[in-house]
Design a protein around this motif. Structure first.
Motif, PDB file in Angstrom:
ATOM      1  N   GLY A  79       7.310  -5.485   0.801  1.00 39.47           N
ATOM      2  CA  GLY A  79       6.257  -4.923   0.427  1.00 39.47           C
ATOM      3  C   GLY A  79       5.552  -4.590  -0.636  1.00 39.47           C
ATOM      4  O   GLY A  79       5.267  -3.960  -1.702  1.00 39.47           O
ATOM      5  N   VAL A  80       7.087  -3.119   0.390  1.00 46.15           N
ATOM      6  CA  VAL A  80       7.471  -1.940  -0.699  1.00 46.15           C
ATOM      7  C   VAL A  80       7.967  -1.918  -2.169  1.00 46.15           C
ATOM      8  O   VAL A  80       7.116  -1.200  -3.211  1.00 46.15           O
ATOM      9  N   GLY A  81       8.402  -2.958  -2.145  1.00 50.16           N
ATOM     10  CA  GLY A  81       9.074  -3.335  -3.807  1.00 50.16           C
ATOM     11  C   GLY A  81       7.895  -3.983  -4.635  1.00 50.16           C
ATOM     12  O   GLY A  81       8.036  -3.614  -5.925  1.00 50.16           O
ATOM     13  N   VAL A  82       6.803  -4.499  -3.872  1.00 50.36           N
ATOM     14  CA  VAL A  82       5.849  -5.170  -4.966  1.00 50.36           C
ATOM     15  C   VAL A  82       5.139  -3.942  -5.946  1.00 50.36           C
ATOM     16  O   VAL A  82       4.418  -3.786  -6.477  1.00 50.36           O
ATOM     17  N   GLY A  83       4.685  -3.620  -4.012  1.00 53.06           N
ATOM     18  CA  GLY A  83       4.013  -1.858  -4.821  1.00 53.06           C
ATOM     19  C   GLY A  83       4.196  -1.132  -6.236  1.00 53.06           C
ATOM     20  O   GLY A  83       3.916  -0.943  -7.256  1.00 53.06           O
ATOM     21  N   ILE A  93       2.812  -0.892 -10.262  1.00 53.14           N
ATOM     22  CA  ILE A  93       2.214   0.097 -11.211  1.00 53.14           C
ATOM     23  C   ILE A  93       3.236   0.854 -12.073  1.00 53.14           C
ATOM     24  O   ILE A  93       3.298   0.941 -13.298  1.00 53.14           O
ATOM     25  N   VAL A  94       5.367   0.682 -11.713  1.00 53.24           N
ATOM     26  CA  VAL A  94       6.115   0.763 -12.282  1.00 53.24           C
ATOM     27  C   VAL A  94       5.930   0.082 -13.169  1.00 53.24           C
ATOM     28  O   VAL A  94       6.709   0.165 -14.925  1.00 53.24           O
ATOM     29  N   LEU A 144      12.930   4.116 -10.218  1.00 57.64           N
ATOM     30  CA  LEU A 144      12.164   3.609  -9.244  1.00 57.64           C
ATOM     31  C   LEU A 144      12.078   2.216  -9.261  1.00 57.64           C
ATOM     32  O   LEU A 144      12.362   1.208  -8.250  1.00 57.64           O
ATOM     33  N   LEU A 145      12.235   1.236 -10.612  1.00 57.75           N
ATOM     34  CA  LEU A 145      12.300  -0.207 -11.176  1.00 57.75           C
ATOM     35  C   LEU A 145      14.110  -0.403  -9.805  1.00 57.75           C
ATOM     36  O   LEU A 145      13.910  -1.286  -9.279  1.00 57.75           O
ATOM     37  N   ILE A 146      14.368  -0.289 -10.769  1.00 57.98           N
ATOM     38  CA  ILE A 146      16.218   0.044  -9.396  1.00 57.98           C
ATOM     39  C   ILE A 146      15.752  -0.416  -8.138  1.00 57.98           C
ATOM     40  O   ILE A 146      16.330  -0.714  -6.961  1.00 57.98           O
ATOM     41  N   ALA A 147      14.903   0.438  -7.216  1.00 57.41           N
ATOM     42  CA  ALA A 147      15.150   0.467  -6.307  1.00 57.41           C
ATOM     43  C   ALA A 147      14.008  -0.212  -6.032  1.00 57.41           C
ATOM     44  O   ALA A 147      14.831  -1.248  -4.979  1.00 57.41           O
ATOM     45  N   ALA A 148      12.841  -0.701  -7.062  1.00 59.76           N
ATOM     46  CA  ALA A 148      11.923  -1.925  -5.945  1.00 59.76           C
ATOM     47  C   ALA A 148      12.948  -3.255  -6.557  1.00 59.76           C
ATOM     48  O   ALA A 148      12.852  -4.118  -5.104  1.00 59.76           O
ATOM     49  N   ALA A 149      13.963  -3.664  -7.119  1.00 60.43           N
ATOM     50  CA  ALA A 149      15.016  -4.291  -7.499  1.00 60.43           C
ATOM     51  C   ALA A 149      15.620  -4.899  -5.788  1.00 60.43           C
ATOM     52  O   ALA A 149      15.976  -5.254  -5.565  1.00 60.43           O
ATOM     53  N   ALA A 150      16.407  -3.391  -5.566  1.00 61.83           N
ATOM     54  CA  ALA A 150      17.096  -3.422  -4.516  1.00 61.83           C
ATOM     55  C   ALA A 150      16.614  -3.858  -3.200  1.00 61.83           C
ATOM     56  O   ALA A 150      16.975  -4.600  -2.385  1.00 61.83           O
ATOM     57  N   LEU A 151      15.068  -3.710  -3.446  1.00 63.98           N
ATOM     58  CA  LEU A 151      14.382  -3.854  -1.724  1.00 63.98           C
ATOM     59  C   LEU A 151      13.491  -5.440  -1.572  1.00 63.98           C
ATOM     60  O   LEU A 151      14.081  -6.134  -0.791  1.00 63.98           O
ATOM     61  N   ILE A 181       0.848  -1.051   0.044  1.00 65.51           N
ATOM     62  CA  ILE A 181      -0.221  -0.067   0.167  1.00 65.51           C
ATOM     63  C   ILE A 181       1.212   1.313   0.163  1.00 65.51           C
ATOM     64  O   ILE A 181       0.678   1.911  -0.512  1.00 65.51           O
ATOM     65  N   LEU A 182       2.107   1.299   1.030  1.00 64.82           N
ATOM     66  CA  LEU A 182       2.912   2.460   0.753  1.00 64.82           C
ATOM     67  C   LEU A 182       3.773   2.669  -0.238  1.00 64.82           C
ATOM     68  O   LEU A 182       3.871   3.959  -0.913  1.00 64.82           O
ATOM     69  N   GLY A 183       4.223   1.280  -1.152  1.00 59.86           N
ATOM     70  CA  GLY A 183       4.582   1.778  -2.239  1.00 59.86           C
ATOM     71  C   GLY A 183       3.933   2.054  -3.496  1.00 59.86           C
ATOM     72  O   GLY A 183       4.211   3.235  -4.522  1.00 59.86           O
TER      73      GLY A 183
END
Length: 451
Positions: free
Chosen positions: A106-110, A114-115, A74-81, A56-58
């Motif tokens: 969960g933040v990474g999934v969020g 979207i992105v 943002l995709l790189i940030a999701a991968a890192a998470l 939800i936060l993501g």
């Protein structure tokens, strides 16, 4: 589809695979973590919903941040998470740190939810955009299947951690695709449409030539002056559909299968190993049935698919609640068959159509905003269902839990029957005109009645 574009799709679709893997891997982990930490039903629900709260936060911030800093970052940030969460979960010494690590995933999934589809849509040529975005949807179901397979393999080959726990290895396996996703993202270009929004037309044009995108990109400046609100009375019915369809998708019972499938089968008398192997067949069925939805959505239409699917899901869940109390050794195949029937109906209707419909029924001026609201509703409902399902299973039992989900599917059938117009074969402008004409006709009838 040239080689560069194929490579981009392969890399970015790993975000969808990780999405599915991260959400489904807990299905085999829940019984093990529950045993190791002595979790109560409330703590068990918190373990599942911690990741969903992160989602939800993501979702809440991903759209705005990707507009400001770019899709690629943002995709790189999701991968890192994803990577840090997999490592963190496998090394967590206590339940509290495990919750934090799951929240990060969960933040990474969020962010990915979207992105990733947004990025694919922006780099794909118009003639193959639908097929390209479909690869992401298919990757999510493949990720779920991979999670089921890896869980079963860990138990079968006894790939345990140094302390003898299996669930740490189940989490650690997710670090490999996360690392590949993270490294691969440095090989892809930024979205050319985002670059044009930032005024970097030269770089955007170079990327478009490389990807063989020859169409004219419409920039935000061309849509200035469009003053449409999400809460405009004209689109009230469309907004209601945009809120209800993702809500119904989570209340349909799919989470009970994805997250708590092994737990339910264990309660029915099946062994842990047997329940995880059965879960693999559920995951494979989900992949195959999603392909059917991709194949038929434009020929059969959205409304018929949803009505048939929701009716079928209702019947399948009622039968599941009936057979779940039978002797699992004698009638287990009937239970598995009814769950497969539900997965079939969900995969070609309730599951994918919430996004198809939401992307069509709103005017272009508010489509992105409306999609964000729909996805946010989906994750909020997902978190609530993830928290409440263990309590329902513990208090009501599996049979009554499935009956509750059957009622929700029945309500979805009637909501779509009365609210959803058929959008197959219609342009987005025609759909927008439909809402305007319907609103004008309603106003005219109200004025006539007042006279």
């Amino acid at each position: 589809m040239n080689a560069s574009f194929k490579l981009i799709i392969a890399i970015v679709s790993l975000g969808g695979l990780l999405f599915g893997f991260d959400m489904a891997v807990v299905s085999g982990i829940i019984p093990l973590v529950k045993s190791d930490f002595g979790l109560s039903p409330l703590q068990e629900g918190l373990f599942v919903s911690s990741a969903l709260i992160g989602c939800i936060l993501g979702v809440a911030f991903a759209g705005k941040l990707s507009d400001k800093y770019g899709r690629k970052l943002l995709l790189i940030a999701a991968a890192a998470l994803f990577f840090l969460s997999a490592i963190g979960c496998s090394l967590s010494p206590g339940f509290e740190l495990l919750l934090v690590a799951r929240w990060l995933s969960g933040v990474g999934v969020g962010v990915a939810s979207i992105v990733v589809p947004l990025y694919i849509a922006e780099v794909a040529p118009s003639k193959i955009r639908g097929r390209a975005v479909t690869f992401y949807q298919l990757a999510v179901t493949i990720g779920i299947l991979v999670a089921y397979l890896s869980n079963a393999l860990v138990l079968h080959y006894e790939w345990h951690w140094f302390d003898g726990t299996y669930w740490r290895m189940m989490f650690l396996i997710g670090a490999l695709p996360a690392l590949l996703f993270w490294i691969g993202l440095y090989r892809i270009p930024e979205s050319p449409r985002w670059l044009m929004q930032q005024g970097n037309d030269t770089k955007a044009s170079a990327i478009m030539r490389e990807l063989e995108i020859h169409e004219i990109v419409v920039t935000p400046s061309s849509t200035k002056g469009a003053k449409v609100s999400l809460f405009t009375p004209v689109y009230r019915q469309a907004l209601l559909l945009g809120l209800l369809l993702p809500l119904f998708s989570q209340l349909s019972g799919i989470n009970a299968i994805v997250y708590f499938g092994p737990t339910i089968l264990l309660q029915s008398g099946l062994s842990l190993s047997g329940s995880l192997q059965t879960q693999i067949w559920f995951g494979l069925a989900n992949v195959i049935f999603t392909c059917i939805a991709i194949w038929k959505v434009d020929s059969w239409g959205r409304r018929p698919l949803y009505l048939v699917g929701s009716a079928g899901a209702t019947i399948s869940l009622l039968l599941t609640s009936w057979f779940i109390n039978y002797n699992i050794q004698l009638y287990g195949w009937l239970l598995v068959l009814t769950i497969l029937g539900f997965l079939l109906c969900f995969a070609f209707s309730i599951g994918p159509l919430k996004f198809v419909v939401a992307s069509e029924i709103f005017p272009s001026a508010i489509r992105g905003q409306a999609m964000a609201v729909s996805v946010l509703v989906m994750w909020i409902a997902d978190a609530l269902v993830g928290q409440l399902t263990p309590l329902m299973l513990s208090s009501w039992g599996s049979a009554w839990t499935f009956r509750f989900f059957a009622v929700c599917c029945a309500i979805a059938f009637f909501a779509v029957f009365y609210l959803l117009p058929e959008t197959k074969g219609k342009s987005l402008e025609e759909i927008e005109a439909y809402w305007l004409n319907k609103f004008k006709k309603k106003q005219k009838n109200e004025n006539t009645n007042l006279k």
